[in-house]
Design a protein around this motif. Structure first.
Motif, mmCIF file in Angstrom:
data_model
loop_
_atom_site.group_PDB
_atom_site.id
_atom_site.type_symbol
_atom_site.label_atom_id
_atom_site.label_comp_id
_atom_site.label_asym_id
_atom_site.label_seq_id
_atom_site.Cartn_x
_atom_site.Cartn_y
_atom_site.Cartn_z
ATOM 1 N N UNK A 155 -7.885 -2.973 0.899
ATOM 2 C CA UNK A 155 -7.253 -4.062 0.157
ATOM 3 C C UNK A 155 -5.770 -4.153 0.489
ATOM 4 N N UNK A 156 -5.109 -3.001 0.577
ATOM 5 C CA UNK A 156 -3.686 -3.004 0.939
ATOM 6 C C UNK A 156 -3.492 -3.559 2.345
ATOM 7 N N UNK A 157 -4.409 -3.229 3.265
ATOM 8 C CA UNK A 157 -4.332 -3.780 4.613
ATOM 9 C C UNK A 157 -4.457 -5.303 4.584
ATOM 10 N N UNK A 158 -5.370 -5.798 3.777
ATOM 11 C CA UNK A 158 -5.583 -7.248 3.702
ATOM 12 C C UNK A 158 -4.385 -7.949 3.079
ATOM 13 N N UNK A 159 -3.753 -7.297 2.122
ATOM 14 C CA UNK A 159 -2.591 -7.906 1.475
ATOM 15 C C UNK A 159 -1.496 -8.246 2.488
ATOM 16 N N UNK A 160 -1.327 -7.393 3.474
ATOM 17 C CA UNK A 160 -0.208 -7.593 4.410
ATOM 18 C C UNK A 160 -0.679 -7.974 5.811
ATOM 19 N N UNK A 168 3.460 -4.555 13.575
ATOM 20 C CA UNK A 168 4.536 -5.455 13.987
ATOM 21 C C UNK A 168 5.736 -5.339 13.056
ATOM 22 N N UNK A 169 5.479 -4.995 11.804
ATOM 23 C CA UNK A 169 6.557 -4.915 10.816
ATOM 24 C C UNK A 169 7.231 -3.547 10.774
ATOM 25 N N UNK A 170 6.476 -2.463 10.984
ATOM 26 C CA UNK A 170 7.053 -1.129 10.782
ATOM 27 C C UNK A 170 7.255 -0.353 12.075
ATOM 28 N N UNK A 171 6.721 -0.821 13.192
ATOM 29 C CA UNK A 171 6.835 -0.065 14.444
ATOM 30 C C UNK A 171 8.312 0.161 14.821
ATOM 31 N N UNK A 172 8.623 1.410 15.123
ATOM 32 C CA UNK A 172 9.970 1.743 15.558
ATOM 33 C C UNK A 172 10.952 2.035 14.445
ATOM 34 N N UNK A 173 10.579 1.736 13.203
ATOM 35 C CA UNK A 173 11.486 2.012 12.094
ATOM 36 C C UNK A 173 11.536 3.516 11.822
ATOM 37 N N UNK A 254 -2.012 10.718 2.097
ATOM 38 C CA UNK A 254 -2.039 9.691 3.142
ATOM 39 C C UNK A 254 -1.802 8.306 2.549
ATOM 40 N N UNK A 255 -2.413 8.038 1.404
ATOM 41 C CA UNK A 255 -2.193 6.737 0.750
ATOM 42 C C UNK A 255 -0.732 6.586 0.310
ATOM 43 N N UNK A 256 -0.163 7.672 -0.168
ATOM 44 C CA UNK A 256 1.237 7.616 -0.589
ATOM 45 C C UNK A 256 2.163 7.396 0.600
ATOM 46 N N UNK A 257 1.860 8.057 1.717
ATOM 47 C CA UNK A 257 2.645 7.857 2.934
ATOM 48 C C UNK A 257 2.529 6.409 3.408
ATOM 49 N N UNK A 258 1.336 5.864 3.324
ATOM 50 C CA UNK A 258 1.136 4.467 3.718
ATOM 51 C C UNK A 258 1.939 3.541 2.810
ATOM 52 N N UNK A 259 1.953 3.862 1.531
ATOM 53 C CA UNK A 259 2.697 3.025 0.588
ATOM 54 C C UNK A 259 4.199 3.089 0.850
ATOM 55 N N UNK A 260 4.733 4.298 1.107
ATOM 56 C CA UNK A 260 6.164 4.406 1.368
ATOM 57 C C UNK A 260 6.570 3.654 2.628
ATOM 58 N N UNK A 261 5.649 3.574 3.591
ATOM 59 C CA UNK A 261 5.960 2.871 4.837
ATOM 60 C C UNK A 261 5.879 1.356 4.677
ATOM 61 N N UNK A 262 5.081 0.896 3.740
ATOM 62 C CA UNK A 262 4.843 -0.549 3.623
ATOM 63 C C UNK A 262 5.212 -1.097 2.246
ATOM 64 N N UNK A 263 5.978 -0.357 1.456
ATOM 65 C CA UNK A 263 6.224 -0.793 0.073
ATOM 66 C C UNK A 263 6.985 -2.113 0.010
#
Length: 289
Positions: A155-160, A168-173, A254-263
């Motif tokens: 669902x989080x993947x679909x949201x963004x 495309x949004x987080x690569x290289x950050x 892992x979910x928390x890491x994903x959230x911090x990267x895409x919050x």
């Protein structure tokens, strides 16, 4: 249906229903544990309260008598059907206004967790005098729990916009080093496709481990090698609990890491509240015993 409407709807639904269900959920592991503390075998009759020798035994027997009585079972049944009505209504509304299927299909799958957990609690309470029956009911619940964790990530993947848009949004950050976020060892590194794959694979491993542990529990129960709350090294409860906790801790990390990267990308959908509510039902029903 607009995305903000979906977000507000699912948030309010899960908040209200989860608050209701947390009242019901504690009956899941407590039921068999209470019975196990009082009955040595499934055929042994329940001793009268007057035969108890210690205050702890009297309290355990009194608690068991209450749970096996019509009052507790009636209240639990009423709350179960109330949660079913609320959840089924929300699922119906999503299916009727199925304007954003890529997101709504995952929302509906997450919502099904409520009736599954509620029915498991109620049925376990109805069969409180049948030693070990709850293990088989919980197997279905445990398998769906793993599916809910995976559904939340999807669902989080679909949201963004999917993985390609995320990269495309987080690569290289650069990854911010923080003890609180668990990224203290990643100082100087940046987000890559490998990071995203780790988050997904670490979540998916729980979707495999949880059903396997549920099946192992059923097998051990059949051979009298499993008893809820029995930490003896000769019983399976200790090892299953250790494996389960390691697996779910890795998945949550892992979910928390994903959230911090895409919050920043997920902020309009407020996924943190949804995640806390979903996991509160799971954790409260497991650890309250």
């Amino acid at each position: 249906m607009a995305q903000d409407t979906i977000s507000s709807t699912i948030s309010s639904v899960l908040t209200s229903v989860a608050d209701l269900l947390t009242t019901i959920a504690p009956t899941v592991p407590t039921v068999p544990m209470a019975a196990a503390q009082i009955t040595s075998t499934k055929d042994s009759p329940l001793p009268p309260l007057t035969n108890s020798t210690t205050p702890e035994e009297k309290a355990a027997e009194s608690h068991y008598h209450f749970l096996s009585g019509p009052s507790a079972q009636g209240v639990c049944g009423a709350l179960t059907f109330l949660s079913l009505l609320i959840t089924c209504f929300q699922i119906y509304k999503h299916l009727r206004f199925y304007n954003n299927p890529n997101e709504q299909r995952w929302i509906v799958r997450i919502l099904f967790m409520i009736p599954i957990y509620a029915l498991d609690s109620w049925i376990s309470l109805l069969f409180i005098d049948k030693e070990g029956y709850y293990v088989y009911f919980n197997t279905v619940r445990d398998c769906y729990e793993a599916f809910v964790i995976y559904s939340f990530l999807c669902l989080c993947h679909e949201y963004i916009g999917g993985e390609s848009n995320i990269m495309a949004e987080i690569r290289g950050k650069p990854i911010k080093s923080s003890w609180a976020a668990g990224t203290c060892c990643l100082k100087g590194k940046s987000y890559t496709i490998g990071f995203l794959r780790f988050c997904k694979q670490a979540t998916l491993q729980f979707c495999v481990v949880k059903p396997v542990m549920a099946i192992v529990t059923v097998i051990l129960q059949a051979f009298k090698k499993y008893s809820d709350g029995n930490w003896s090294p000769t019983m399976g409860y200790l090892y299953i609990t250790l494996i389960y906790n390691f697996s779910i801790s890795l998945a949550l990390y892992a979910l928390f890491m994903f959230y911090t990267a895409t919050h920043d990308l997920l902020r309009p959908y407020k996924p943190l509240l949804k995640f806390v509510i979903v996991k509160s039902v799971i954790f409260l029903s497991f650890w309250q015993g």
